[in-house]
Design a protein around this motif. Structure first.
Motif, short mmCIF file in Angstrom:
data_model
loop_
_atom_site.label_atom_id
_atom_site.label_comp_id
_atom_site.label_asym_id
_atom_site.label_seq_id
_atom_site.Cartn_x
_atom_site.Cartn_y
_atom_site.Cartn_z
N VAL A 73 68.74 107.59 -29.62
CA VAL A 73 68.74 106.14 -29.49
C VAL A 73 67.78 105.75 -28.38
N VAL A 74 66.78 104.95 -28.75
CA VAL A 74 65.84 104.40 -27.78
C VAL A 74 66.27 102.96 -27.57
N SER A 75 66.82 102.68 -26.40
CA SER A 75 67.39 101.35 -26.18
C SER A 75 67.47 101.04 -24.69
N PRO A 76 67.23 99.80 -24.35
CA PRO A 76 67.51 99.39 -22.97
C PRO A 76 69.03 99.28 -22.79
N ASN A 77 69.46 99.01 -21.59
CA ASN A 77 70.87 98.83 -21.30
C ASN A 77 71.36 97.57 -22.02
N HIS A 78 72.24 97.74 -23.00
CA HIS A 78 72.70 96.64 -23.83
C HIS A 78 74.06 97.00 -24.41
N THR A 79 74.84 95.99 -24.78
CA THR A 79 76.17 96.27 -25.33
C THR A 79 76.09 97.08 -26.63
N ASP A 80 75.03 96.91 -27.40
CA ASP A 80 74.88 97.68 -28.64
C ASP A 80 74.70 99.17 -28.35
N TYR A 81 74.21 99.50 -27.17
CA TYR A 81 74.06 100.90 -26.77
C TYR A 81 75.41 101.60 -26.78
N MET A 82 76.42 100.92 -26.23
CA MET A 82 77.76 101.52 -26.20
C MET A 82 78.35 101.61 -27.59
N VAL A 83 78.09 100.64 -28.44
CA VAL A 83 78.55 100.69 -29.83
C VAL A 83 77.96 101.93 -30.51
N ALA A 84 76.67 102.16 -30.30
CA ALA A 84 76.01 103.33 -30.89
C ALA A 84 76.62 104.63 -30.35
N PHE A 85 76.90 104.66 -29.05
CA PHE A 85 77.51 105.85 -28.45
C PHE A 85 78.90 106.11 -29.04
N TYR A 86 79.75 105.08 -29.06
CA TYR A 86 81.10 105.25 -29.58
C TYR A 86 81.09 105.64 -31.05
N ALA A 87 80.21 105.02 -31.85
CA ALA A 87 80.13 105.33 -33.28
C ALA A 87 79.69 106.78 -33.49
N THR A 88 78.73 107.22 -32.71
CA THR A 88 78.25 108.60 -32.81
C THR A 88 79.37 109.57 -32.44
#
Length: 117
Positions: A73-88
């Protein structure tokens, strides 16, 4: 020396990290604030975070992501980052963050390292 722990290995539950996190989130009031988007001041409730995480995990599964796959995941610090982490984590895949500020060479090295494992 301090007293030894009475906790035995068999007393520690063995479970999926993503499921553990979701179970913990479900213990909160669903309308309580789980995160705040610092850029927009938008509040993300536990209900929304759980829904978005489960939906993202379902989408990743649809794309064929399975246990032990690597999601970069290439992403700045954002709430979607955590969604991607939890989903993974829910899919027991590996989450590999890549800082968007990395140079092309560093990002390439990062991807090569992931591919070797």
């Amino acid at each position: 020396m301090g007293e030894r722990s009475k906790l035995k290995l068999e007393d520690i539950p063995c479970m999926n990290l993503g499921q553990f996190v979701l179970d913990h989130m479900r213990r909160h009031n669903r309308q309580s604030i789980a995160m705040v988007d610092a850029d927009t001041d938008r509040n993300i409730t536990y209900e929304d975070l759980i829904y978005r995480t489960e939906r993202a995990a379902s989408g990743l599964q649809t794309f064929g992501v399975r246990k032990d796959d690597v999601i970069c995941v290439v992403s700045p610090n954002h709430t979607d980052y955590m969604v991607a982490f939890y989903a993974t984590a829910l899919l027991t895949a590996t989450f590999q963050p890549v800082n968007p500020l990395y140079t092309r060479g560093i990002a390439s090295l990062n991807f090569q390292t992931v591919l070797q494992h």
